[in-house]
Design an enzyme around this catalytic site. Structure first.
Site, PDB file in Angstrom:
ATOM      1  N   HIS A 282      -4.308   9.252   2.183  1.00 62.12           N
ATOM      2  CA  HIS A 282      -3.142  10.058   1.811  1.00 62.12           C
ATOM      3  C   HIS A 282      -2.947  11.259   2.738  1.00 62.12           C
ATOM      4  CE1 HIS A 282      -2.501   8.450  -2.548  1.00 62.12           C
ATOM      5  NE2 HIS A 282      -3.027   7.525  -1.756  1.00 62.12           N
TER       6      HIS A 282
ATOM      7  N   ASP B 110       2.362  -1.283  -0.693  1.00 64.64           N
ATOM      8  CA  ASP B 110       3.257  -0.135  -0.571  1.00 64.64           C
ATOM      9  C   ASP B 110       2.683   0.978   0.289  1.00 64.64           C
ATOM     10  OD1 ASP B 110       1.391   0.048  -2.722  1.00 64.64           O
ATOM     11  OD2 ASP B 110       2.483   1.745  -3.562  1.00 64.64           O
TER      12      ASP B 110
ATOM     13  N   GLU C 207       1.315  -0.072  -5.747  1.00 63.67           N
ATOM     14  CA  GLU C 207      -0.019   0.328  -6.228  1.00 63.67           C
ATOM     15  C   GLU C 207      -0.105   1.825  -6.432  1.00 63.67           C
ATOM     16  OE1 GLU C 207      -3.759   2.098  -6.311  1.00 63.67           O
ATOM     17  OE2 GLU C 207      -2.586   2.166  -4.446  1.00 63.67           O
ATOM     18  N   GLU C 208       0.659   2.586  -5.647  1.00 65.54           N
ATOM     19  CA  GLU C 208       0.581   4.035  -5.711  1.00 65.54           C
ATOM     20  C   GLU C 208       1.207   4.608  -6.986  1.00 65.54           C
ATOM     21  OE1 GLU C 208      -1.201   5.768  -3.843  1.00 65.54           O
ATOM     22  OE2 GLU C 208      -1.539   4.528  -2.070  1.00 65.54           O
TER      23      GLU C 208
END
Length: 439
Positions: free
Chosen positions: A411, A110, A176-177
């Site tokens: 990020h 993702d 996963e986030e």
């Protein structure tokens, strides 16, 4: 550590000891030189995959295009492929020419709701839906590289099928986030619930993550490596009033400010910093609609990162009580809730010791640090490690000549992956699988 982990660790230690003795009398079926040559041959594809995924990122549980490309590639290699495992997850199974053990390798798929600012010629301009809004989407955490490296490893290992004894399971995981709003669980937990580790059941699992670091270096540590992550939600209830008459209401803005200060002080003054790292951050505050109206409600959210279960539970209890006391002092009320986003990434000690020379074989002498400090960043790879022993490690991917301390972090809108390190990751995946099956 749970009883299951201790029992598994003891059993694994015996197997590792036996494997060490066997390794002294047998040579590997595939040597590092052959692996390096095969990896070099697949690298143009790996780079192309990475750039394509980067150009077309997809948010958690929406990785439909991504999953289709991965599944098609695995099928082209002759693997058994299961799709839709955990919504959009893909599982590929490579069975060697001879029976043997089973090992799993994992990559996440993702992207993030981030507006990319890298200036790359293949930068994302795509959008997605997040919390009911259309948002920019970017692979600002490196999952594009993770998928490409594991796809490359699958191709290399499939080409060595006749020399493999055992089975390799390739797990491509969505979300996963963290679970998107309204979803009960994230990608790892959902894939496990839907059988990603069953039929066949791996004996161990390995994974990696690109991070700022000297290009091509590998670092990890045994036991607690990446923090457990909890989401904190606080809702304060007061009484609305005119901004000029605060005494005629209950000021939740003032309460919110005191709550933030109290939680910051609580963490700094009740947790021994010499034991395990602990971080409690309030990151959002939402309240009010007009400059001269004190609202009747304020909503705060934040994150808690810990490495010790008992310490985490004690801090949560103190934080909940403290927030309630602060609200009560002002005449307000408070709701305090905690939800786990990721468990502690716990690297099995015996596997951590075993994998060190394998990673040196992949990355080179002086490139592997098996005693890295822990990091307060979290990863839901931890849920796989709750089921079977595993090791998760980091791959340094900063730009050439740039101090990792100043390179854009994961990020960030500027985060990028040094493509020179992709070959290291592919070699590490391949050699980890081969050496585990050869033991």
């Amino acid at each position: 550590m749970s009883i299951r982990q201790m029992i598994t660790g003891t059993a694994l230690a015996l197997v590792l000891s036996a494997g060490a003795v066997q390794a002294q009398t047998t040579s590997p079926a595939v040597d590092a030189t052959a692996v390096a040559g095969a990896v070099d041959a697949v690298m143009p594809e790996v780079v192309d995959w990475r750039r394509d995924f980067h150009r077309h990122p997809e948010l958690g549980f929406a990785e439909t295009r991504t999953a289709a490309i991965i599944a098609a590639h695995l099928e082209s290699l002759g693997l058994e492929v299961r799709t839709g495992v955990g919504r959009t997850g893909v599982v590929g199974i490579l069975r060697g020419a001879r029976p043997g053990r089973t090992v799993a390798l994992r990559a996440d798929m993702d992207a993030l709701p981030v507006l990319e600012a890298t200036g790359l010629p293949f930068a994302s301009t795509d959008t997605g839906q997040y919390m009911g809004q259309t948002v920019p989407v970017a692979h600002a955490c490196g999952h594009d590289a993770h998928m490409a490296m594991l796809m490359g490893a699958a191709e290399v290992l499939a080409g060595m099928k006749d020399r493999i004894s055992g089975t390799v399971v390739f797990i491509f995981q969505p979300a996963e986030e963290g679970a998107p709003p309204g979803e009960p669980m994230g990608g790892a937990a959902l894939m496990i619930a839907e059988g990603a580790l069953a039929d066949p059941q791996p004996e161990a699992i390995f994974g990696l993550h690109v991070v700022p670091g000297r290009p091509g270096t590998i670092f990890y540590k045994p036991q607690g490596f990446m923090a457990a992550s909890d989401r904190i939600d606080i809702r304060l209830h007061g009484r609305q009033t005119h901004g000029a008459w605060p005494w005629r209401g209950i000021d939740v803005i003032a309460v919110a400010g005191q709550v933030v200060e109290t939680l910051n002080t609580l963490t700094a003054r009740t947790v021994d910093p010499t034991t395990t790292p602990t971080v409690l951050t309030i990151a959002t505050i939402n309240a009010g609609v007009r400059y001269n109206i004190i609202p009747d409600e304020a909503v705060l959210s934040g994150t808690l990162r810990t490495f010790d279960i008992a310490q985490r539970d004690a801090l949560v209890a103190r934080a909940s009580a403290a927030v309630g006391h602060v609200a009560e002092a002002y005449g307000a009320t408070a709701e305090f809730a905690v939800k786990q986003n990721a468990a502690l990434v716990y690297n099995d000690p015996d596997l951590s010791a075993w994998i060190a020379p394998v990673l040196v074989e992949a990355a080179g002498a002086g490139q592997v640090n098996p005693a890295s400090p822990p990091t307060t960043v979290a990863e839901d790879f931890s849920y796989f490690q709750h089921e079977i022993p595993g090791v998760f490690w980091h791959l340094g991917a900063s730009p050439d000549g740039v101090d990792p301390a100043t390179s854009a972090p994961n990020h960030s809108p500027q985060f990028d992956v040094n493509e020179k390190v992709l070959a290291v990751g592919v070699r590490a995946h391949v050699l980890t699988a081969l050496r585990f099956l050869e033991r």
